[in-house]
Design a protein around this motif. Structure first.
Motif, PDB file in Angstrom:
ATOM      1  N   ALA A 193       0.897  -0.891   0.091  1.00 56.64           N
ATOM      2  CA  ALA A 193       0.115  -0.163  -0.104  1.00 56.64           C
ATOM      3  C   ALA A 193       0.857   1.321   0.385  1.00 56.64           C
ATOM      4  O   ALA A 193       0.491   2.375  -0.594  1.00 56.64           O
ATOM      5  CB  ALA A 193      -0.518  -0.600   1.315  1.00 56.64           C
ATOM      6  N   HIS A 194       1.993   1.129   0.911  1.00 60.12           N
ATOM      7  CA  HIS A 194       2.922   2.130   0.820  1.00 60.12           C
ATOM      8  C   HIS A 194       3.588   2.520  -0.840  1.00 60.12           C
ATOM      9  O   HIS A 194       3.667   4.018  -1.435  1.00 60.12           O
ATOM     10  CB  HIS A 194       3.895   2.323   1.929  1.00 60.12           C
ATOM     11  CG  HIS A 194       3.234   1.893   3.074  1.00 60.12           C
ATOM     12  ND1 HIS A 194       4.139   2.256   3.999  1.00 60.12           N
ATOM     13  CD2 HIS A 194       2.183   2.769   3.786  1.00 60.12           C
ATOM     14  CE1 HIS A 194       3.053   2.240   5.743  1.00 60.12           C
ATOM     15  NE2 HIS A 194       2.041   2.007   5.055  1.00 60.12           N
ATOM     16  N   ALA A 230      13.393  12.073  -5.650  1.00 58.87           N
ATOM     17  CA  ALA A 230      14.360  13.517  -4.777  1.00 58.87           C
ATOM     18  C   ALA A 230      13.118  13.858  -4.067  1.00 58.87           C
ATOM     19  O   ALA A 230      13.486  14.567  -3.231  1.00 58.87           O
ATOM     20  CB  ALA A 230      15.064  13.647  -5.611  1.00 58.87           C
ATOM     21  N   MET A 231      12.389  14.612  -5.017  1.00 59.34           N
ATOM     22  CA  MET A 231      11.431  15.851  -3.906  1.00 59.34           C
ATOM     23  C   MET A 231      11.061  15.628  -2.792  1.00 59.34           C
ATOM     24  O   MET A 231      10.718  16.392  -2.094  1.00 59.34           O
ATOM     25  CB  MET A 231      10.719  16.867  -5.260  1.00 59.34           C
ATOM     26  CG  MET A 231      10.955  16.941  -6.588  1.00 59.34           C
ATOM     27  SD  MET A 231      10.055  17.576  -8.009  1.00 59.34           S
ATOM     28  CE  MET A 231       8.940  18.764  -7.199  1.00 59.34           C
ATOM     29  N   ILE A 232      10.671  14.372  -3.356  1.00 63.08           N
ATOM     30  CA  ILE A 232       8.763  13.958  -2.217  1.00 63.08           C
ATOM     31  C   ILE A 232      10.382  13.867  -0.525  1.00 63.08           C
ATOM     32  O   ILE A 232      10.165  13.822   0.141  1.00 63.08           O
ATOM     33  CB  ILE A 232       8.676  12.443  -2.477  1.00 63.08           C
ATOM     34  CG1 ILE A 232       7.691  12.625  -3.844  1.00 63.08           C
ATOM     35  CG2 ILE A 232       7.325  11.452  -1.498  1.00 63.08           C
ATOM     36  CD1 ILE A 232       6.944  11.574  -4.385  1.00 63.08           C
ATOM     37  N   ALA A 234       3.904  11.503   0.661  1.00 58.65           N
ATOM     38  CA  ALA A 234       3.051  11.202  -0.939  1.00 58.65           C
ATOM     39  C   ALA A 234       1.924  11.293  -0.530  1.00 58.65           C
ATOM     40  O   ALA A 234       0.724  11.110  -1.384  1.00 58.65           O
ATOM     41  CB  ALA A 234       3.599   9.901  -1.245  1.00 58.65           C
ATOM     42  N   ARG A 235       1.193  10.670   0.245  1.00 55.56           N
ATOM     43  CA  ARG A 235       0.339  10.809   0.607  1.00 55.56           C
ATOM     44  C   ARG A 235      -1.059  11.779   0.498  1.00 55.56           C
ATOM     45  O   ARG A 235      -1.909  11.694  -0.097  1.00 55.56           O
ATOM     46  CB  ARG A 235      -0.625   9.835   2.238  1.00 55.56           C
ATOM     47  CG  ARG A 235      -1.977   9.386   2.467  1.00 55.56           C
ATOM     48  CD  ARG A 235      -2.345   8.813   3.478  1.00 55.56           C
ATOM     49  NE  ARG A 235      -1.500   7.615   3.505  1.00 55.56           N
ATOM     50  CZ  ARG A 235      -2.041   6.763   3.413  1.00 55.56           C
ATOM     51  NH1 ARG A 235      -3.553   6.407   2.688  1.00 55.56           N
ATOM     52  NH2 ARG A 235      -1.313   5.078   3.116  1.00 55.56           N
ATOM     53  N   ASP A 236       0.077  12.448   0.997  1.00 55.73           N
ATOM     54  CA  ASP A 236      -0.507  14.723   0.943  1.00 55.73           C
ATOM     55  C   ASP A 236      -0.515  15.022  -0.630  1.00 55.73           C
ATOM     56  O   ASP A 236      -1.575  15.886  -1.032  1.00 55.73           O
ATOM     57  CB  ASP A 236       0.775  15.286   1.650  1.00 55.73           C
ATOM     58  CG  ASP A 236       0.046  15.552   2.774  1.00 55.73           C
ATOM     59  OD1 ASP A 236      -0.871  14.524   3.050  1.00 55.73           O
ATOM     60  OD2 ASP A 236       1.275  15.986   3.880  1.00 55.73           O
TER      61      ASP A 236
END
Length: 214
Positions: free
Chosen positions: A159-160, A184-186, A201-203
Motif C-alpha cells: 500500500a505504501h 527526490a522531491m518527495i 506522498a499521501r498528501d
C-alpha cells in the motif's frame, strides 16, 4: 530439602504409582492450535506420568518409551538446557509455581516452542512428594501469529509503495521530470519537514495536485 534428580533414565519398566495415583496424569486442556499435556513425577518411587499429549508433543505414542526426567531433558534444545535445569532446581528447593519457555526437539527432530508451568505436589501432611506440571506447545500459534503479521506487513508495504508511485506520477506529469527526480522531491520534503516519505506522498495524492515542493 534439596532434591537430587537421577542422572539417567532407567530401562526397566516404570514403577507402579503411589497409592491413590492413577496410571497416567489427567489429560490437560487442549486449546486450538496449542496441544497441552500434563505430567507428574514422584520423588520416592521415581514414577513419572505423562498424559497422551505429552507423548505426542515429544514425538512418541504411549508405550514407545518410559517417561523419565532425563528423557524430558534430552529433548530440550541444548541452548535452553541449563536454564531448564536451573528452573527445576529452583522449584524443588524454593517452591513454586514456576514457568519457563524453551525449545523442545521431538523424536522426529521437529522443533517446538513450549511453555512449561510446574508446581510441587504435597501429601496430606504438607510434605513435598513430587512435581506436577503442564506443557503447552505454542509452535502453531506462534507460526499463525507470525504469518498473520508478515502478511499484514507485506500488505502495508504494498500500500505504501502504491501511494508513493502515485505521488511520483503526479509530480512527473506536473513538473515534466523523471521518476528519480520525482522521488527526490518527495524525499527532500520528508527530510525538511521530518515526516515520513509515505505521509508526504499521501498528501500529494489526496490533494490531487502538486504542492509547491520546489
Amino acid at each position: 530439602m534439596t532434591r537430587v534428580f537421577p542422572s539417567s533414565a532407567s530401562s526397566a519398566a516404570p514403577l507402579p504409582p503411589p497409592d491413590g495415583v492413577t496410571d497416567q496424569a489427567d489429560p490437560g486442556p487442549k486449546l486450538p492450535d496449542c496441544p497441552t499435556g500434563t505430567y507428574e513425577f514422584y520423588f520416592d518411587s521415581g514414577t513419572f506420568l505423562w498424559s497422551d499429549e505429552m507423548y505426542e508433543i515429544h514425538g512418541y505414542e504411549r508405550g514407545d518409551v518410559v517417561p523419565s526426567l532425563e528423557l524430558g531433558f534430552a529433548h530440550i534444545d541444548p541452548a535452553d538446557l541449563h536454564n531448564s535445569r536451573a528452573l527445576m532446581d529452583r522449584l524443588t528447593n524454593e517452591g513454586g509455581p514456576i514457568a519457563g519457555y524453551h525449545t523442545l526437539i521431538d523424536a522426529k527432530q521437529r522443533r517446538h516452542q513450549v511453555l512449561s508451568v510446574a508446581d510441587l505436589i504435597t501429601d496430606a501432611g504438607g510434605t513435598t512428594v513430587g512435581i506436577r506440571g503442564v506443557l503447552a506447545d505454542l509452535t502453531q500459534r506462534i507460526h499463525n501469529d507470525t504469518h498473520r503479521l508478515a502478511n499484514q506487513a507485506v500488505a502495508d508495504s504494498a500500500a505504501h509503495r502504491a501511494i508513493i508511485e502515485q505521488a511520483k506520477g503526479i509530480l512527473m506529469a506536473t513538473h515534466h521530470i523523471s521518476a528519480d527526480d520525482a522521488f527526490a522531491m518527495i524525499s527532500n520534503r520528508s527530510q525538511n519537514t521530518n515526516r515520513k516519505v509515505n505521509d508526504i506522498a499521501r498528501d500529494i495524492v489526496n490533494t490531487t495536485s502538486t504542492p509547491p515542493l520546489r
